[in-house]
Scaffold this active site. Structure first.
Site, PDB file in Angstrom:
ATOM      1  N   LYS A  71     -27.449 -29.256  20.721  1.00  0.00           N
ATOM      2  CA  LYS A  71     -25.999 -29.183  20.529  1.00  0.00           C
ATOM      3  C   LYS A  71     -25.506 -29.912  19.282  1.00  0.00           C
ATOM      4  O   LYS A  71     -24.641 -29.408  18.558  1.00  0.00           O
ATOM      5  CB  LYS A  71     -25.272 -29.715  21.768  1.00  0.00           C
ATOM      6  N   ASP A 108     -17.381 -27.180  26.610  1.00  0.00           N
ATOM      7  CA  ASP A 108     -17.682 -28.037  27.765  1.00  0.00           C
ATOM      8  C   ASP A 108     -16.414 -28.669  28.344  1.00  0.00           C
ATOM      9  O   ASP A 108     -16.227 -28.711  29.560  1.00  0.00           O
ATOM     10  CB  ASP A 108     -18.671 -29.133  27.376  1.00  0.00           C
TER      11      ASP A 108
END
Length: 284
Positions: A71, A108
């Site tokens: 990420k 997220d």
């Protein structure tokens, strides 16, 4: 002249990637919405990440999800980073636009907030305080999203205090670092407790915490989804707190990517939840 339209393809990059539930999630949405497209697991070693990201337009990919450990590294490789990802320094969603540019974002925080909405009226968070356990990528995304809900303060409690302090400095002035040894006492008068660590996950130690200071009116959330009911959630449920497991965040964070890649806004249905719960059962 034939109007050739390539079948859209997306996937999830990680190392390893076999544990990811994203193929099951997006595969369900493809079938449910009768979309002609593919979503595939992509096992990419960290040393090959740059080549894999840059190859997406050439291979005809509409985009990918990113999971551990990619990420943060991927955020430095895309052509542009948008939204919350600019502050977070991490992306979990990549979209290849019509010009072939590779755009990164982070969903997220969005996924966490959407999952909480089923159990919590966000107006009740105004001028309240919350605790987030952990200071990693998920904790950063959740903290950034939560500070927009009207909370007066968010305590970040992590085993390494310097990581907590760095998160607070980089994300916002509503955040305060608290020592790990004070994790029990800091729960007093809190409206929300979020476990954003791996403690309680299958194969990991349980979270060592005493909830006696936490009000029974507080919401307790755990982003772990294997098992769905972690030791923390069981402890909270047994004493009367409302609990939110990690499945909702997983499902909701996938929606923006699917919409961008396949042109359909997928819904989180009871059938989808049941499908994924069955898959999670196989991980435990």
């Amino acid at each position: 002249m034939n109007d050739f339209r390539p079948i859209p393809i997306a996937g999830v990059m990680g190392w390893p990637v076999s544990h990811s539930l994203s193929p099951a999630l997006h595969g369900f949405w493809l079938r449910e919405n009768k979309v002609v497209g593919n979503y595939v697991p992509l096992a990419v070693r960290p040393k090959n990440l740059k080549d894999a990201i840059l190859a997406l337009p050439k291979l005809g990919f509409s985009g990918v999800n990113l999971t551990v450990p990619h990420k943060e590294a991927a955020a430095l490789l895309v052509d542009r980073v948008e939204g919350a990802a600019k502050t977070l320094g991490a992306i979990n969603t990549v979209v290849v636009n019509k010009e072939g540019l590779i755009i990164g974002s982070n969903t997220d925080g969005y996924g966490f907030i959407e999952s909480l909405k089923r159990s919590l009226n966000f107006n009740t968070l105004k001028k309240q305080t919350a605790v987030i356990l952990g200071a990693g990528g998920a904790a950063r995304a959740i903290a950034a999203a939560l500070q927009e809900t009207g909370l007066s303060e968010i305590n970040i409690v992590n085993r390494t205090r310097e990581n907590s302090e760095r998160l607070c400095e980089e994300i916002g002035d509503k955040l305060t670092a608290v020592d790990w040894k004070e994790r029990n006492e800091v729960l007093e008068e809190k409206k929300l407790l979020v476990n954003a660590t791996i403690l309680g996950m299958v194969g990991q130690p349980a979270l060592d915490i005493n909830l006696s200071a936490l009000p029974l009116s507080a919401i307790v959330s755990d982003i772990v989804y294997a098992p769905l009911i972690t030791p923390l959630l069981k402890l909270a449920s047994d004493r009367g707190n409302t609990i939110v497991d990690g499945l909702g965040m997983l499902l909701q964070q996938g929606r923006p990517g699917f919409r961008a890649w396949f042109g359909v806004d997928p819904q989180v249905s009871g059938a989808l939840e049941a499908h994924l719960r069955g898959k999670i059962g196989g991980l435990q």
